[in-house]
Motif scaffolding. Structure first.
Motif, PDB file in Angstrom:
ATOM      1  N   THR A  79      17.824  22.569  11.566  1.00  0.00           N
ATOM      2  CA  THR A  79      18.845  23.176  12.429  1.00  0.00           C
ATOM      3  C   THR A  79      19.534  24.320  11.715  1.00  0.00           C
ATOM      4  O   THR A  79      19.751  25.397  12.282  1.00  0.00           O
ATOM      5  CB  THR A  79      19.904  22.120  12.814  1.00  0.00           C
ATOM      6  OG1 THR A  79      19.229  20.911  13.117  1.00  0.00           O
ATOM      7  CG2 THR A  79      20.703  22.577  13.991  1.00  0.00           C
ATOM      8  N   GLU A  80      19.874  24.065  10.455  1.00  0.00           N
ATOM      9  CA  GLU A  80      20.550  25.104   9.681  1.00  0.00           C
ATOM     10  C   GLU A  80      19.642  26.317   9.546  1.00  0.00           C
ATOM     11  O   GLU A  80      20.098  27.464   9.612  1.00  0.00           O
ATOM     12  CB  GLU A  80      20.884  24.529   8.302  1.00  0.00           C
ATOM     13  CG  GLU A  80      21.986  25.253   7.576  1.00  0.00           C
ATOM     14  CD  GLU A  80      22.238  24.624   6.208  1.00  0.00           C
ATOM     15  OE1 GLU A  80      22.357  23.385   6.141  1.00  0.00           O
ATOM     16  OE2 GLU A  80      22.308  25.381   5.227  1.00  0.00           O
ATOM     17  N   GLN A  81      18.340  26.068   9.371  1.00  0.00           N
ATOM     18  CA  GLN A  81      17.424  27.188   9.216  1.00  0.00           C
ATOM     19  C   GLN A  81      17.328  27.992  10.510  1.00  0.00           C
ATOM     20  O   GLN A  81      17.260  29.221  10.479  1.00  0.00           O
ATOM     21  CB  GLN A  81      16.040  26.688   8.787  1.00  0.00           C
ATOM     22  CG  GLN A  81      15.143  27.809   8.324  1.00  0.00           C
ATOM     23  CD  GLN A  81      13.848  27.304   7.706  1.00  0.00           C
ATOM     24  OE1 GLN A  81      13.370  26.232   8.037  1.00  0.00           O
ATOM     25  NE2 GLN A  81      13.282  28.102   6.818  1.00  0.00           N
ATOM     26  N   ALA A  82      17.362  27.296  11.643  1.00  0.00           N
ATOM     27  CA  ALA A  82      17.321  27.999  12.929  1.00  0.00           C
ATOM     28  C   ALA A  82      18.553  28.913  13.059  1.00  0.00           C
ATOM     29  O   ALA A  82      18.450  30.053  13.521  1.00  0.00           O
ATOM     30  CB  ALA A  82      17.265  27.000  14.072  1.00  0.00           C
ATOM     31  N   LEU A 100       9.579  30.083   5.373  1.00  0.00           N
ATOM     32  CA  LEU A 100       8.893  28.843   5.069  1.00  0.00           C
ATOM     33  C   LEU A 100       9.609  27.773   5.883  1.00  0.00           C
ATOM     34  O   LEU A 100      10.699  27.355   5.529  1.00  0.00           O
ATOM     35  CB  LEU A 100       8.949  28.524   3.577  1.00  0.00           C
ATOM     36  CG  LEU A 100       7.952  27.472   3.076  1.00  0.00           C
ATOM     37  CD1 LEU A 100       7.679  27.631   1.614  1.00  0.00           C
ATOM     38  CD2 LEU A 100       8.365  26.054   3.384  1.00  0.00           C
ATOM     39  N   PRO A 101       9.023  27.399   7.019  1.00  0.00           N
ATOM     40  CA  PRO A 101       9.746  26.511   7.939  1.00  0.00           C
ATOM     41  C   PRO A 101       9.994  25.139   7.320  1.00  0.00           C
ATOM     42  O   PRO A 101       9.119  24.591   6.657  1.00  0.00           O
ATOM     43  CB  PRO A 101       8.815  26.378   9.142  1.00  0.00           C
ATOM     44  CG  PRO A 101       7.794  27.447   8.987  1.00  0.00           C
ATOM     45  CD  PRO A 101       7.685  27.728   7.525  1.00  0.00           C
ATOM     46  N   LEU A 107      11.043  24.604  14.432  1.00  0.00           N
ATOM     47  CA  LEU A 107      11.278  26.015  14.112  1.00  0.00           C
ATOM     48  C   LEU A 107      10.339  26.969  14.828  1.00  0.00           C
ATOM     49  O   LEU A 107      10.473  28.182  14.719  1.00  0.00           O
ATOM     50  CB  LEU A 107      11.215  26.226  12.602  1.00  0.00           C
ATOM     51  CG  LEU A 107      12.534  25.751  11.984  1.00  0.00           C
ATOM     52  CD1 LEU A 107      12.379  25.339  10.564  1.00  0.00           C
ATOM     53  CD2 LEU A 107      13.600  26.828  12.150  1.00  0.00           C
ATOM     54  N   THR A 108       9.398  26.401  15.591  1.00  0.00           N
ATOM     55  CA  THR A 108       8.438  27.270  16.257  1.00  0.00           C
ATOM     56  C   THR A 108       9.138  28.244  17.211  1.00  0.00           C
ATOM     57  O   THR A 108       8.915  29.452  17.167  1.00  0.00           O
ATOM     58  CB  THR A 108       7.407  26.413  17.021  1.00  0.00           C
ATOM     59  OG1 THR A 108       6.667  25.670  16.058  1.00  0.00           O
ATOM     60  CG2 THR A 108       6.466  27.277  17.821  1.00  0.00           C
ATOM     61  N   VAL A 109      10.019  27.707  18.060  1.00  0.00           N
ATOM     62  CA  VAL A 109      10.683  28.586  19.039  1.00  0.00           C
ATOM     63  C   VAL A 109      11.651  29.561  18.369  1.00  0.00           C
ATOM     64  O   VAL A 109      11.626  30.756  18.672  1.00  0.00           O
ATOM     65  CB  VAL A 109      11.371  27.733  20.137  1.00  0.00           C
ATOM     66  CG1 VAL A 109      12.234  28.606  21.026  1.00  0.00           C
ATOM     67  CG2 VAL A 109      10.306  27.014  20.953  1.00  0.00           C
ATOM     68  N   PRO A 110      12.487  29.130  17.420  1.00  0.00           N
ATOM     69  CA  PRO A 110      13.346  30.107  16.735  1.00  0.00           C
ATOM     70  C   PRO A 110      12.564  31.252  16.082  1.00  0.00           C
ATOM     71  O   PRO A 110      12.983  32.409  16.176  1.00  0.00           O
ATOM     72  CB  PRO A 110      14.062  29.262  15.671  1.00  0.00           C
ATOM     73  CG  PRO A 110      14.093  27.894  16.239  1.00  0.00           C
ATOM     74  CD  PRO A 110      12.841  27.749  17.035  1.00  0.00           C
ATOM     75  N   GLY A 127       2.490  25.830   8.955  1.00  0.00           N
ATOM     76  CA  GLY A 127       2.161  26.612  10.129  1.00  0.00           C
ATOM     77  C   GLY A 127       3.045  26.246  11.309  1.00  0.00           C
ATOM     78  O   GLY A 127       3.603  25.159  11.374  1.00  0.00           O
ATOM     79  N   LEU A 128       3.206  27.193  12.248  1.00  0.00           N
ATOM     80  CA  LEU A 128       3.987  26.909  13.448  1.00  0.00           C
ATOM     81  C   LEU A 128       3.124  26.131  14.425  1.00  0.00           C
ATOM     82  O   LEU A 128       1.898  26.099  14.303  1.00  0.00           O
ATOM     83  CB  LEU A 128       4.468  28.219  14.070  1.00  0.00           C
ATOM     84  CG  LEU A 128       5.366  29.057  13.170  1.00  0.00           C
ATOM     85  CD1 LEU A 128       5.684  30.382  13.818  1.00  0.00           C
ATOM     86  CD2 LEU A 128       6.654  28.296  12.863  1.00  0.00           C
ATOM     87  N   SER A 129       3.781  25.539  15.415  1.00  0.00           N
ATOM     88  CA  SER A 129       3.051  24.687  16.343  1.00  0.00           C
ATOM     89  C   SER A 129       2.369  25.489  17.454  1.00  0.00           C
ATOM     90  O   SER A 129       1.553  24.953  18.187  1.00  0.00           O
ATOM     91  CB  SER A 129       3.995  23.661  16.961  1.00  0.00           C
ATOM     92  OG  SER A 129       4.646  22.958  15.931  1.00  0.00           O
ATOM     93  N   LEU A 130       2.733  26.756  17.634  1.00  0.00           N
ATOM     94  CA  LEU A 130       2.077  27.596  18.630  1.00  0.00           C
ATOM     95  C   LEU A 130       1.322  28.698  17.903  1.00  0.00           C
ATOM     96  O   LEU A 130       1.819  29.254  16.932  1.00  0.00           O
ATOM     97  CB  LEU A 130       3.111  28.233  19.570  1.00  0.00           C
ATOM     98  CG  LEU A 130       3.848  27.303  20.527  1.00  0.00           C
ATOM     99  CD1 LEU A 130       4.929  28.062  21.268  1.00  0.00           C
ATOM    100  CD2 LEU A 130       2.872  26.668  21.498  1.00  0.00           C
ATOM    101  N   PRO A 131       0.118  29.029  18.387  1.00  0.00           N
ATOM    102  CA  PRO A 131      -0.653  30.079  17.699  1.00  0.00           C
ATOM    103  C   PRO A 131      -0.152  31.472  18.079  1.00  0.00           C
ATOM    104  O   PRO A 131       0.517  31.652  19.094  1.00  0.00           O
ATOM    105  CB  PRO A 131      -2.072  29.843  18.217  1.00  0.00           C
ATOM    106  CG  PRO A 131      -1.896  29.229  19.565  1.00  0.00           C
ATOM    107  CD  PRO A 131      -0.607  28.443  19.521  1.00  0.00           C
TER     108      PRO A 131
END
Lengths: 322, 336
Positions: A79-82, A100-101, A107-110, A127-131
């Motif tokens: 949350t803090e990272q977002a 670095l998530p 963190l994918t959407v942020p 890696g993020l959850s969306l390509p």
């Protein structure tokens, strides 16, 4: 009324600070290219190394390219990272983000929003959850770390022997490493006596190994998977006076372990890299985007390099906290 | 509260077992039987020695926590405090090697630093709680964050390692033994005896009980409530420092992940042992058994692969609840 008068100075102060902040960033933005770097805070050894290498890369890049301004922010949770990402975009007005998530999913959407704001995005390690969000992806190779470790142990034991495995914190990273390892030793006569979680922690590594030692009269090799765990394992093995019968394979590239490999410690013959300096790689590539005419977009997967006595000096950073 | 039930148990002890006092002990015996059934290696002298040595850290801290909790307080900062003191000791000893050499003097000075820091940290917790009239929960939550950050800062986010030159000098304090008993176990026992005498045989101990039962009444009874409460935190700080002194030689390192959640383990050990979380009654030997139980659960889980690793936490939680249920449950009284 009393409430109002109490809050008013605060609000005014905050407003002034924000206004000043805006003025300052607006003035700077015209001349400098800003790269925001968002990483987890130094809450464990590896992250400490990450922070150190990020700081070193900042100094080096800013000295080499005076038109670059690098801003490092650290977060204690997803949350803090977002929030940090929002601030980097709205307050600092960055041109590029290296992130670095903390965790992939939250963190994918942020990060996607940063991309949609037109920034250059480099994602590191997780890696993020969306390509298709990031421009550059830099990561270590977890399955390969497991595979390489398995390969070494298999070779050393001639495909036959009894081993124990100390796992990390139950996460995707840990799963990938263990799967890579088990796949590599499949079909051999290597028997995995047991696997327990030691949570990438020295104390846990020490205690779990003590228990393995009282439980199994014969252990030929230990895959500790991580150098913090390995340090605990080393002490436990020495305490039980069984250093002659086994060897330990860690992972990551902590300076204490690299030093032992360099010195030819028979108990710790090799280490497998999962270097926290990958953040510096990512920052370099991102900086190149703005200072070079070379194309940089793409995926960079670092090898899980095996550190042996011969090459250890290349990976020894005595000043790093990790 | 509870007091009447307990004294009844005491007087009748000749006729039937005082379950409230024996509860934790019986739970521990049950756990040992379970361990022996699961793996032959459990009762080996090496393994038993591992269990007792490991419980020393949490156990010593928990003896201190028994005082704080008995007097109606709570200290959440002990885990961070242990990490911070470990870090400070390592830094001091590494620095002193240059001037004093890697001898006993350096280790003794390191130990002195630990004691001073522990007592000071305890005094800060106690004074801010009593003089500042702030709930102990908030004060120690704050200091917990402060100490954790300080050790991270000292270590530059990484790990502080004790210089290898001094390790051989300091090592026996964890790995050595006295008449075959590991040093940490001896220290643990000594701390427990000291704690028992102080809590159960001195006016100070009785005042702790009184304050924990009812602070107002204690105040009207001319007890210096603030002083006694502050002292309980100082004792806690001292215990943390003693635990740290035997912790540092084990792995010779401190990092931000040192001592994480020790505060909850210490509190759990205290409560398993029969001390009331709301204060007013404390039992040192119960705490000792509670600490050994917590370590034993972890040990047994490491000695078997019957239970999925992912469920370790669930098993621990279940055993803790059952152990407290055994001693608190009123189901025995109905028979009488």
């Amino acid at each position: 009324m009393t409430i109002k008068s109490k809050f008013l100075p605060g609000i005014l102060g905050a407003a002034c600070a924000v206004a000043l902040g805006f003025a300052a960033t607006a003035a700077q933005a015209q001349e400098k290219i800003k790269i925001g770097v968002s990483i987890p805070a130094a809450t464990h050894g590896w992250a400490g190394g990450l922070n150190w290498h990020a700081g070193e890369a900042e100094k080096r890049l800013e000295a080499a390219y005076p038109n670059l301004d690098i801003i490092i922010v650290t977060a204690n949770g997803a949350t803090e990272q977002a929030n940090d990402l929002e601030d980097l975009v709205s307050v600092q007005n960055i041109d590029a983000l290296v992130v670095l998530p903390f965790e992939s999913d939250p963190l994918t959407v942020p990060v996607q929003q940063v991309k949609q704001a037109g920034k250059f995005v480099t994602v590191v390690d997780r890696g993020l959850s969306l390509p298709g969000i990031e421009d550059v992806y830099v990561a270590g190779n977890n399955p390969e770390l497991g595979r390489v470790s398995g390969e070494y142990i298999k070779g050393r034991l001639d495909g036959k022997g009894k081993i124990v495995i100390l796992r990390g914190i139950p996460t995707v990273i840990d799963e990938e490493r263990v799967e890579g390892f088990l796949a590599e030793i499949e079909g051999t006569d290597i028997e995995v006596l047991d696997m327990k979680h030691a949570n990438w922690n020295r104390d846990d590594g020490f205690e779990v190994m003590q228990d393995f030692l009282s439980r199994f009269p014969q252990i030929d090799a230990v895959w500790a998977q991580d150098d913090d765990i390995a340090l605990g394992v080393i002490e436990a093995v020495n305490q039980a006076d069984r250093a002659d019968e086994m060897f330990i394979v860690g992972g990551a590239g902590m300076k204490d372990i690299i030093k032992r490999v360099m010195d030819g410690d028979a108990l710790v013959p090799i280490d497998v890299l999962y270097p926290p300096s990958m953040i510096a790689t990512a920052m370099d590539i991102t900086a190149l985007k703005f200072v070079s005419n070379g194309a940089v977009e793409g995926r960079y997967i670092l090898g899980a390099t095996v550190v042996t006595q011969e090459n250890a000096s290349n990976f020894y950073f005595p000043d790093s906290p990790f | 509260m509870g007091n009447s039930g307990r004294s009844a148990g005491r007087t009748a002890a000749g006729r039937f077992i005082d379950f409230k006092a024996m509860g934790p002990f019986m739970a521990l015996v049950a756990l040992f039987v379970l361990g022996a059934l699961i793996n032959d290696a459990f009762l080996s002298s090496g393994n038993l020695s591992n269990i007792f040595t490991r419980s020393a850290f949490i156990g010593i801290i928990a003896v201190g926590a028994t005082f704080v909790i008995t007097a109606g307080g709570i200290d959440l900062s002990v885990g961070s405090m242990a990490a911070f003191i470990s870090g400070a000791m390592i830094v001091v000893m590494n620095t002193l090697i240059a001037t004093l050499g890697a001898g006993v003097e350096t280790v003794l000075l390191g130990i002195a630093v630990s004691v001073v820091l522990g007592v000071a940290a305890g005094a800060i917790n106690g004074l801010v709680t009593t003089r500042g009239k702030i709930e102990a929960f908030i004060v120690t939550l704050g200091t917990m964050g402060i100490y954790r950050s300080l050790v991270t800062y000292m270590a530059d986010g990484g790990t502080l390692s004790l210089d290898f030159a001094i390790r051989d000098t300091y090592r026996p304090l964890y790995y050595g033994d006295i008449l075959g008993i590991p040093v940490p176990v001896v220290v643990f026992f000594a701390v427990a005896v000291g704690g028992y005498v102080l809590l159960n045989m001195t006016p100070f101990g009785r005042k702790c009980f009184a304050i924990g039962s009812n602070e107002q009444v204690a105040r009207y009874s001319a007890i210096h409530v603030d002083r006694i409460k502050t002292l309980t935190y100082v004792i806690q700080g001292l215990c943390v420092s003693i635990a740290t002194i035997i912790y540092v030689p084990r792995l010779g390192s401190a990092s931000s992940s040192t001592g994480v959640l020790w505060e909850l383990e210490a509190i759990a050990a205290v409560i398993i042992g029969g001390t009331m979380l709301k204060g007013g009654y404390g039992r040192i030997w119960g705490t000792v058994i509670g600490a050994i139980m917590l370590t034993t659960i972890g040990n047994i889980l490491n000695l078997t692969d019957v239970i999925s690793n992912y469920l370790n936490g669930a098993v621990q939680g279940l055993i803790i609840i059952v152990a407290v249920l055994l001693q608190r449950g009123d189901w025995r009284r109905k028979k009488n």
